[in-house]
Scaffold this motif. Structure first.
Motif, short mmCIF file in Angstrom:
data_model
loop_
_atom_site.label_atom_id
_atom_site.label_comp_id
_atom_site.label_asym_id
_atom_site.label_seq_id
_atom_site.Cartn_x
_atom_site.Cartn_y
_atom_site.Cartn_z
N TRP A 161 29.81 -3.92 -15.08
CA TRP A 161 29.68 -3.78 -16.53
C TRP A 161 28.35 -4.38 -16.99
O TRP A 161 27.75 -5.18 -16.27
N THR A 162 27.92 -3.97 -18.17
CA THR A 162 26.71 -4.55 -18.75
C THR A 162 27.04 -5.93 -19.31
O THR A 162 27.98 -6.06 -20.08
N MET A 163 26.27 -6.93 -18.86
CA MET A 163 26.51 -8.26 -19.41
C MET A 163 25.61 -8.42 -20.62
O MET A 163 24.40 -8.52 -20.50
N ARG A 164 26.24 -8.40 -21.76
CA ARG A 164 25.45 -8.30 -22.98
C ARG A 164 25.81 -9.46 -23.89
O ARG A 164 26.92 -9.53 -24.39
N GLN A 165 24.88 -10.39 -24.06
CA GLN A 165 25.17 -11.54 -24.91
C GLN A 165 24.54 -11.36 -26.28
O GLN A 165 23.33 -11.20 -26.42
N PHE A 166 25.41 -11.36 -27.27
CA PHE A 166 25.04 -11.25 -28.67
C PHE A 166 24.21 -12.48 -29.03
O PHE A 166 24.64 -13.60 -28.85
N SER A 167 22.97 -12.30 -29.48
CA SER A 167 22.25 -13.49 -29.88
C SER A 167 21.20 -13.20 -30.94
O SER A 167 20.77 -12.07 -31.13
N GLY A 168 20.83 -14.26 -31.58
CA GLY A 168 19.85 -14.13 -32.65
C GLY A 168 20.03 -15.29 -33.60
O GLY A 168 21.14 -15.67 -33.93
N PHE A 169 18.93 -15.91 -33.99
CA PHE A 169 18.96 -16.98 -34.98
C PHE A 169 17.54 -17.26 -35.40
O PHE A 169 16.59 -16.95 -34.70
N GLY A 170 17.42 -17.85 -36.57
CA GLY A 170 16.12 -18.28 -37.04
C GLY A 170 15.15 -17.13 -37.27
O GLY A 170 15.53 -16.07 -37.75
N THR A 171 13.92 -17.37 -36.86
CA THR A 171 12.90 -16.36 -37.11
C THR A 171 12.85 -15.36 -35.95
O THR A 171 13.43 -15.58 -34.90
N ALA A 172 12.13 -14.28 -36.19
CA ALA A 172 11.98 -13.26 -35.17
C ALA A 172 11.33 -13.84 -33.91
O ALA A 172 11.69 -13.48 -32.80
N GLU A 173 10.38 -14.77 -34.08
CA GLU A 173 9.74 -15.37 -32.90
C GLU A 173 10.75 -16.11 -32.05
O GLU A 173 10.79 -15.96 -30.84
N GLN A 174 11.59 -16.93 -32.71
CA GLN A 174 12.57 -17.72 -31.97
C GLN A 174 13.53 -16.81 -31.20
O GLN A 174 13.85 -17.07 -30.04
N GLY A 217 21.28 -6.32 -20.96
CA GLY A 217 21.13 -5.61 -22.23
C GLY A 217 20.97 -6.61 -23.36
O GLY A 217 21.48 -7.72 -23.28
N LEU A 218 20.25 -6.22 -24.39
CA LEU A 218 20.08 -7.12 -25.53
C LEU A 218 21.10 -6.79 -26.60
O LEU A 218 21.56 -5.64 -26.71
N SER A 219 21.47 -7.77 -27.35
CA SER A 219 22.39 -7.56 -28.45
C SER A 219 21.95 -8.44 -29.61
O SER A 219 21.92 -9.66 -29.49
N ILE A 220 21.60 -7.81 -30.71
CA ILE A 220 20.99 -8.58 -31.80
C ILE A 220 22.01 -8.98 -32.86
O ILE A 220 22.75 -8.16 -33.38
N ALA A 221 22.02 -10.28 -33.15
CA ALA A 221 22.78 -10.78 -34.29
C ALA A 221 21.80 -10.94 -35.44
O ALA A 221 20.77 -11.58 -35.29
N PHE A 222 22.11 -10.35 -36.57
CA PHE A 222 21.25 -10.50 -37.74
C PHE A 222 21.84 -11.55 -38.67
O PHE A 222 23.04 -11.82 -38.65
N LEU A 263 9.71 -3.98 -41.06
CA LEU A 263 9.24 -3.58 -39.73
C LEU A 263 8.41 -4.67 -39.07
O LEU A 263 8.46 -4.84 -37.86
N LYS A 264 7.69 -5.46 -39.90
CA LYS A 264 6.89 -6.57 -39.36
C LYS A 264 7.76 -7.51 -38.53
O LYS A 264 7.40 -7.87 -37.40
N ASP A 265 8.91 -7.90 -39.07
CA ASP A 265 9.81 -8.81 -38.35
C ASP A 265 10.31 -8.17 -37.06
O ASP A 265 10.42 -8.82 -36.03
N MET A 266 10.62 -6.90 -37.13
CA MET A 266 11.14 -6.20 -35.95
C MET A 266 10.07 -6.12 -34.87
O MET A 266 10.37 -6.22 -33.68
N GLU A 267 8.82 -5.94 -35.29
CA GLU A 267 7.71 -5.91 -34.32
C GLU A 267 7.63 -7.23 -33.57
O GLU A 267 7.48 -7.26 -32.35
N THR A 268 7.76 -8.32 -34.33
CA THR A 268 7.73 -9.64 -33.69
C THR A 268 8.91 -9.81 -32.75
O THR A 268 8.80 -10.34 -31.65
N LEU A 269 10.06 -9.34 -33.18
CA LEU A 269 11.30 -9.48 -32.41
C LEU A 269 11.18 -8.81 -31.04
O LEU A 269 11.70 -9.32 -30.04
N PHE A 270 10.48 -7.69 -30.97
CA PHE A 270 10.37 -6.96 -29.70
C PHE A 270 9.00 -7.09 -29.05
O PHE A 270 8.67 -6.31 -28.16
N ASN A 271 8.26 -8.07 -29.50
CA ASN A 271 6.95 -8.30 -28.92
C ASN A 271 7.07 -8.56 -27.42
O ASN A 271 7.81 -9.44 -26.98
N GLY A 272 6.39 -7.73 -26.62
CA GLY A 272 6.42 -7.94 -25.17
C GLY A 272 7.70 -7.44 -24.50
O GLY A 272 7.94 -7.75 -23.33
#
Lengths: 316, 133, 586
Positions: free
Chosen positions: C110-123, C138-143, C172-181
């Motif tokens: 199965w895909t091991m997918r941990q829901f995560s997200g906090f603070g700023t897009a950089e963090q 796999g990535l899983s974004i918590a907003f 979109l600016k924040d999303m760009e930072t979120l997926f930087n690299g």
């Protein structure tokens, strides 16, 4: 200054905390309640009281929210009393009607109060009536009383309102059947809400037909309006109709109505006084417990005991 | 004349989160204990909460929050309560609130903070004992 | 009916089932069954009572969390109609009870997918990179809540909430930072977003465009299940009708342009977390699924065009076997619904692909380390139930947002199940267990009864308006709470085995208030620097297209590319659609 005088002055100065506290005194039936009512009485009678009833799910609260919005636009101040049932088993109540009106809660021109009926049959209208008086004395132009239309409260709402609106919605067919007998006589205006639903026209014509069956001669002919409270459609028409009814009352019907009302209220008040003073007397002499014991031990039935009490009162 | 006093409680959810399971269970338990519960729904501003408490003349305010915004929103609510002179109202809170924040919240006048897993019986008792009638 | 059957009913209160004689499809030979029955009765009347006398049972009555009575022992009698080929079949084949794929975890875990997200897009970007390096697939974004509710970080309703429970994404600016690299053709991304799902998906597409990843290569999921919001999660932006429209817009758009995207994740998780039991979770989720299929069919798409991309999301709660039965029953029931109700033909249309998350509401603030064990059992149930994807909760979640160490333990739990326990070596390990098959049948039967009731009410939307789901869920939640308080259910560390002082092994994660200030400052700067004339133009156009009831995906992508913000776009939609006010049911 005593508590009563302070509250009365506060209400007249439209102080919201005083209004709220005064209502609590009435609601709790505290000894100060009649004094507050007495001192405010002369300042009442200006507000137009609209009673709104109907089954659960007919959209009453949403409709009221839209009415408040429109009334505020035309510069009127509004009081709302939302009545919900008290659980007969626990004595508790869940009062959730204001959820839909919350955006008006911070508006200085609006005062919303939730009330539980506290299982008072008959008593509700007395308390409600006095709460209306508080809001009336605090300068509210329009006072809306909301109750769930089931059983007792329909009759009660007539006692306290100038204009009664019965709200129905399609898809609540059974409820309409069940309350039909009670509601047909009390509504001055009927509203079929959620008019975009299937069967809205059917509900509308059902109500219309029921009204036509009522052949009693009346100078005010109730009509049936359609609204979509969610989007605000039909609210302007409803307000216009309410205004028409107010005009109609002003032309004389109001006086008749008020006279009738005054009489009922006087009768109620005398009854209450008599009953309370008799009971207080019996309690004082210790007779009360003895009489109760008679019923408990099946020595006598309640009616005979009551007869006995009355005989003693009359013959000394 | 027989006075009939009831404890009136406002259960309010400030903040944007929507976890109302706890708030509703608390509302139900307090109602079943014979109290009158005023429920205002999700996402209430501090102004709406305090104004509602004032109009409803409640004895108790229960605040529930799980979003982490309590550090900003609770002090605001307590300030407004003081401003309106409603010092006699008992305020308690529930939700996911870290231990070190609880100290600060108590300092600003929140009487008690209940974490997850608190039995409703404890809450009912707390309200019955502490509400001013 | 034979005398023996009458007796059976009278004496043992068993449901009467007509046992077919001769030529039966049943797995169990009728003569053998009668023998089992006789033997069981003997055992119950001789062996059991004397044992109970010396060792009384702990409870008079046993039942699952959903209230299914649990018997002392299950035998072939409890599944006497059991028909292997019809009820189970083979993995990868109808009715998929044993699993969606032919080799299940032997071929692919199965895909091991941990829901995560906090603070700023950089963090959050850093946390993503950390998780990927730790072996997550796999990535899983918590907003954060403002994003979920369609407010920009500088909106007054956002005060105190920015970055608290997830990452703040206002443009979109924040999303760009979120997926930087992070190259979008190398990851699959799940986004837990509903009301503003169209906006967040549009941002993802825009980033793909920038990275040069073709749209048909984008892989991931938008939760986009707006129906359950009205009665479970309650993060509703718009009234039911436009909400369903937006969900359907995404399904339609993805069907045509993003063939690898799961446009909707029909979610029972929130229904369960709101307090429902397992049966209700199953039934209400499938009812929502039916509503999405119907609404998409109305757009003129054919069922086999979009049904293969519908995905599901369930909770895994404490009642181990009931949960396993729930997952198995869910797959079988959905396959039947798609085949029989919607005449789907493509086998993939019959697949119920599911993501499972261990149940957050079972975690205790008391003795938090115990939660590691809860999560382990719950995830084992999900694996034995055949999930495609799994999120394991961190043990500190009843206290705060999970810290990095706790997240690692959670991920390690999945890895231990996958690589050490041996359970992945064979398929549907509990298939054929009398108890599990019996429970699977019960789950299906009781869920179907709910679905029939919902149909009779006129479908999900009418049931929502009547407060049906809300009432059902509130009642179950209260019942569960009462069971714990009366100690009918033991919750270790809460109503039994308590300690004076809890031990928390590490420091909790705190999101600092500076996050909000920084984010708001960044957003304001961006709003000043962008071409505001263009933004206004595109927002007017959006207003226009919303009025005309167009599919809004294309115009939203366009709008985001001018750096119009999430809040601005939502505001336009709010003016046309109106705002939703919840129906309170307690």
């Amino acid at each position: 200054m005593g508590q009563v005088a302070q509250l009365v002055q506060g209400v007249l100065r439209r102080n919201r905390r005083s209004i709220a506290k005064a209502i609590t005194v009435i609601e709790n039936n505290e000894p100060e309640a009649p004094k507050i009512v007495a001192q405010l009485f002369q300042k009442t009678g200006k507000a137009h009281v609209i009673g709104i009833t109907g089954p659960t799910g007919s959209g009453k609260s949403t409709l009221i929210e839209k009415l408040i919005r429109e009334l505020r636009k035309s510069g009127k101040t509004v009081g709302v009393i939302a009545v919900d049932p008290t659980s007969p088993f626990t004595g508790g109540a869940f009062l959730g009607d204001r959820v839909r009106m919350q955006e008006h809660s911070t508006d200085e021109g609006v005062f919303i109060r939730s009330m539980a009926n506290r299982n008072a049959t008959g008593g509700l209208s007395r308390a409600t009536k006095d709460v209306i008086r508080i809001l009336d004395a605090s300068g509210k132009d329009v006072i809306i009383v909301e109750t769930v239309g089931a059983g007792q409260s329909e009759v009660e709402i007539v006692k306290v309102s100038n204009t009664v609106i019965v709200v129905l919605a399609p898809g609540l067919g059974d409820d309409i059947q069940a309350i039909k007998a009670g509601i047909m006589e009390i509504g001055d205006i009927f509203v079929v809400n959620k008019a975009d639903r299937q069967n809205a026209n059917k509900t509308w014509s059902e109500v219309q037909a029921m009204l036509e069956m009522n052949t009693e001669e009346k100078s005010w002919k109730p009509s049936v309006l359609k609204t979509k409270a969610l989007t605000g459609e039909g609210i302007a028409e409803l307000l216009a109709r309410i205004e028409e009814h107010r005009e109609y009352l002003k032309k004389g019907a109001f006086e008749v109505h008020r006279k009738g009302e005054a009489e009922t209220e006087l009768v109620e008040a005398i009854k209450q006084k008599i009953v309370e003073s008799i009971i207080a007397d019996l309690r004082h002499t210790g007779e009360w417990e003895k009489l109760k014991q008679k019923i408990l031990t099946k020595e006598a039935d309640p009616y005979s005991v009551a007869d006995e009490v009355l005989k003693k009162l009359v013959h000394g | 004349m027989t006075a009939e006093r009831k404890i009136r409680v406002l259960i309010a959810k400030p903040g944007l989160d929507s976890h109302d399971r706890g708030a509703k269970i608390v509302a139900r338990a307090l109602r079943d204990a014979g109290m009158e519960i005023i429920y205002t729904g999700l996402r209430q501003t501090p102004e709406q909460i305090v104004e509602t408490a004032l109009q409803e003349d409640v004895n108790v305010i229960g605040l529930s929050i799980l979003s982490g915004a309590h550090k900003v929103l609770f002090p605001k609510i307590m300030e407004l309560i003081k401003e309106k002179g409603m010092d006699d109202v008992l305020v308690f809170a529930g939700g996911i609130i870290p231990q070190e924040d609880i100290r600060d919240l108590k300092r600003i006048g929140i009487k008690e903070v209940f974490g997850p897993g608190t039995p409703t019986g404890t809450l009912v008792e707390f309200v019955q004992e502490n509400a001013k009638r | 009916m034979r005398v023996a059957d009458y007796l059976n009913i009278l004496l043992f209160n068993r449901e009467y089932v007509n046992i077919k004689i001769g030529g039966s499809n049943n797995m169990f030979d009728e003569r053998k069954l009668r023998e089992v029955s006789k033997e069981r009765q003997r055992w119950e009347t001789t062996k059991v009572p004397s044992w109970i006398e010396r060792h009384p049972e702990k409870k008079n009555k046993y039942s699952t969390v959903s209230g299914v009575q649990v018997k002392r022992l299950y035998t072939p009698e409890d599944i006497e109609h059991f028909d292997y080929v019809k009820d189970l079949g083979f993995p990868g084949e109808y009715p998929f009870t044993r699993g969606l794929h032919a080799t299940m975890y032997r071929g692919r875990l199965w895909t091991m997918r941990q829901f995560s997200g906090f603070g700023t897009a950089e963090q959050t970007n850093e946390r993503f990179k950390y998780l990927l390096s730790e072996g997550e697939t796999g990535l899983s974004i918590a907003f954060d809540y403002p994003t979920i509710m369609g407010y920009d970080s500088d909106h007054s309703m956002a005060t105190g909430e920015v970055g608290q429970c997830g990452v703040a994404v206002s443009s979109l600016k924040d999303m760009e930072t979120l997926f930087n690299g992070i190259p979008l053709n190398k990851v699959s991304t799940s986004m837990t977003i509903n009301g503003p799902a169209a906006m967040l998906l549009a941002m993802y597409i825009a980033i793909g465009d920038k990275q040069g990843v073709p749209r048909e290569k984008l892989d991931g999921t938008t939760q986009n299940d707006n129906l359950k919001e009205f009665f479970a999660q309650k993060l509703c932006l718009f009234p039911p009708k436009p909400s369903l429209k937006l969900s359907t817009d995404i399904i339609e758009y993805c069907t045509r342009h993003l063939p690898h995207w799961n446009p909707v994740s029909i979610s029972g998780y929130h229904i369960r977390e709101a307090g429902s039991n397992a049966v209700q979770e199953l039934a209400f989720t499938l009812a929502d699924g039916i509503a999405y299929v119907e609404s998409t069919l109305e757009r003129g798409l054919k069922v086999d065009e979009f049904a293969p991309r519908l995905s599901f999301f369930f909770a895994s709660h404490n009642d181990f076997f009931e949960e396993i039965a729930k997952f198995r029953a869910a797959r079988r029931l959905w396959a039947k619904i798609m085949k029989e109700r919607f005449n789907a033909e493509d086998p993939r249309s019959l697949w119920m692909r599911m993501h499972v998350q261990t149940s957050g509401c079972t975690l205790t603030a008391q003795q938090p380390v115990n939660n590691v064990m809860r999560v382990a059992f719950q995830s084992l149930a999900a694996v034995l139930g055949g999930t495609q994807s799994l999120h394991t909760n961190s043990f500190d979640e009843a206290l705060a947002l999970p810290c990095e160490e706790a997240v690692r333990v959670a991920l390690r739990t999945q890895q231990i199940i996958a690589y050490e326990s041996g359970v992945t070596d064979t398929i549907d390990q509990l298939g054929g267990s009398y108890y599990v098959e019996y429970l699977t049948n019960k789950m299906e039967e009781r869920a179907m009864r709910y679905i029939d009731r919902i149909d009779a009410m006129g479908g999900v939307s009418s049931a929502i308006e009547r407060g049906f789901f809300q009432k059902e869920i509130a009642d179950s939640a209260y019942l569960y709470q009462k069971e714990i308080e009366s100690r009918q259910r033991t919750l270790v560390g809460v109503n039994d085995y308590t300690v004076e002082k809890d031990w928390v092994p590490m420091e909790l994660l705190r999101v600092h208030p500076e996050v909000e200030e920084e984010q708001v400052a960044r957003l304001r700067k961006m709003k000043k620097e962008r071409d505001n004339r263009k933004v206004k133009e595109v927002l007017d156009k959006l207003h226009d297209e919303t009025d005309r009831d167009r599919n809004l995906m294309p115009i939203i992508i366009k709008a985001l590319k001018t750096y119009a913000t999430l809040g601005e776009i939502t505001e336009v939609l709010r003016t046309v659609f109106g705002e939703y006010r919840e129906l309170i049911v307690v």
